[in-house]
Design a protein around this motif. Structure first.
Motif, PDB file in Angstrom:
ATOM      1  N   GLU A 124       0.793  -1.091   0.108  1.00  0.00           N
ATOM      2  CA  GLU A 124       0.043   0.008  -0.096  1.00  0.00           C
ATOM      3  C   GLU A 124       0.956   1.168   0.082  1.00  0.00           C
ATOM      4  O   GLU A 124       0.424   2.243  -0.654  1.00  0.00           O
ATOM      5  N   LEU A 125       1.986   1.261   0.637  1.00  0.00           N
ATOM      6  CA  LEU A 125       2.973   2.399   0.592  1.00  0.00           C
ATOM      7  C   LEU A 125       3.559   2.615  -0.754  1.00  0.00           C
ATOM      8  O   LEU A 125       3.651   3.640  -1.247  1.00  0.00           O
ATOM      9  N   VAL A 126       3.789   1.520  -1.383  1.00  0.00           N
ATOM     10  CA  VAL A 126       4.394   1.525  -2.766  1.00  0.00           C
ATOM     11  C   VAL A 126       3.447   2.258  -3.508  1.00  0.00           C
ATOM     12  O   VAL A 126       3.548   3.138  -4.239  1.00  0.00           O
ATOM     13  N   ARG A 127       1.999   1.997  -3.385  1.00  0.00           N
ATOM     14  CA  ARG A 127       1.000   2.396  -4.478  1.00  0.00           C
ATOM     15  C   ARG A 127       0.722   3.711  -4.129  1.00  0.00           C
ATOM     16  O   ARG A 127       0.876   4.633  -5.166  1.00  0.00           O
ATOM     17  N   LEU A 128       0.904   4.230  -2.717  1.00  0.00           N
ATOM     18  CA  LEU A 128       0.815   5.744  -2.597  1.00  0.00           C
ATOM     19  C   LEU A 128       2.052   6.434  -3.013  1.00  0.00           C
ATOM     20  O   LEU A 128       1.969   7.542  -3.296  1.00  0.00           O
ATOM     21  N   PHE A 129       3.241   5.861  -2.780  1.00  0.00           N
ATOM     22  CA  PHE A 129       4.026   6.669  -3.303  1.00  0.00           C
ATOM     23  C   PHE A 129       4.368   6.748  -4.710  1.00  0.00           C
ATOM     24  O   PHE A 129       4.734   7.826  -5.044  1.00  0.00           O
ATOM     25  N   LYS A 130       3.953   5.828  -5.547  1.00  0.00           N
ATOM     26  CA  LYS A 130       4.078   5.995  -6.949  1.00  0.00           C
ATOM     27  C   LYS A 130       3.027   6.968  -7.543  1.00  0.00           C
ATOM     28  O   LYS A 130       3.255   7.583  -8.305  1.00  0.00           O
ATOM     29  N   GLU A 131       1.915   6.995  -6.871  1.00  0.00           N
ATOM     30  CA  GLU A 131       0.797   8.115  -6.951  1.00  0.00           C
ATOM     31  C   GLU A 131       1.358   9.450  -6.887  1.00  0.00           C
ATOM     32  O   GLU A 131       1.326  10.526  -7.339  1.00  0.00           O
TER      33      GLU A 131
END
Length: 291
Positions: free
Chosen positions: A116-123
């Motif tokens: 989830e952190l990766v998803r938010l970071f890529k956004e």
């Protein structure tokens, strides 16, 4: 109060039954002065650019003038709703404390599952790339805008396993998504620099021998490979015995050789994430500066 009186007069003039009015406390700045459009105003867009999570901002705002019956600070939206009552509203002015907001955001960010952190970071990377030059220069003056865009583009090309490992390495010392991006520069040779505070460590009599031993150790490795935690611990044992050093006289020189400064992340965390070529380039740069 002046506005409420006018509103009551309007209800009376139209013959309507007035509602019950409830007034939230004023929001004050750190000097306990009222926030206004001209002073202290920050848009939601700016909070997003600075790397704040929506759920952290919601949690922070709900505690301005209200408190949970169990004294909770970190709450889910469901807990905020179930615990809310008008009786717990506080009429005193509520101070908008940016330090507390950042702390709260860090709590939320560190509790996220890695995927989830990766998803938010890529956004977040996409948001930065789509932002104006003025916004980036105003919010992040410590990094020139072209260099920032180049770094965001480079990080955006990392594969998911690399991004997961590197984010996990820096998330414990980061409170916002921007902090994460800035901390990830540890893994880029472009940003590597020996800080002024390192000079004292480089002047210690034992430092040169330790750094040369570290360089020789790396020269014997495949430059495309990585040093495992076990290999690094064996190297530390070897240096302790050979040079009779321990504590700060052992770790600070190595931190300077790896991070460019004597304080920072645990070496056992960051070294396995850097290639032998990167580690060798850094210690060589430090030794050249010392000479």
């Amino acid at each position: 109060l002046p506005n409420t009186l006018r509103q009551l007069m309007l209800y009376e003039a139209f013959g309507w039954k007035p509602p019950q009015f409830g007034h939230l406390s004023l929001i004050l700045d750190e000097e306990r002065k009222k926030l206004s459009k001209r002073k202290g105003a920050t848009s939601c867009h700016e909070f997003k650019l600075e790397g704040y999570l929506p759920q952290a901002l919601n949690n922070f705002l709900v505690l301005l003038g209200w408190s949970h019956p169990q004294g909770k600070e970190i709450m889910s939206l469901e807990e905020m709703i179930s615990g809310f009552s008008l009786e717990r509203l506080n009429p005193a002015g509520a101070v908008f404390d940016p330090v507390k907001l950042k702390w709260m955001n860090g709590q939320y960010m560190r509790s996220l599952p890695t995927n989830e952190l990766v998803r938010l970071f890529k956004e977040y990377l996409t948001l930065l790339l789509s932002s104006s030059k003025n916004d980036l220069e105003r919010l992040f003056p410590e990094m020139p805008e072209p260099k920032l865009r180049d770094w965001v583009t480079e990080v955006g090309k990392w594969d998911i396993p690399k991004l997961e490992k590197n984010l996990d390495a820096v998330r414990t010392s980061s409170d916002t998504l921007w902090d994460l991006l800035r901390q990830l520069t540890l893994f880029s040779d472009v940003f590597f620099d020996v800080t002024p505070e390192s000079q004292e460590v480089l002047a210690w009599p034992s430092t040169a021998a330790i750094l040369n031993e570290w360089r020789d150790f790396l020269l014997a490795k495949d430059e495309r490979g990585h040093i495992s935690v076990g290999e690094f611990n064996l190297f530390l044992d070897h240096v302790k015995q050979k040079f009779q050093v321990k504590g700060k006289h052992l770790f600070m020189p190595l931190r300077v050789a790896v991070l460019g400064r004597p304080h920072g992340m645990e070496l056992g965390t960051v070294i396995p994430l850097l290639s032998c070529a990167q580690l060798l380039n850094r210690v060589t740069q430090v030794l050249n500066q010392k000479l």
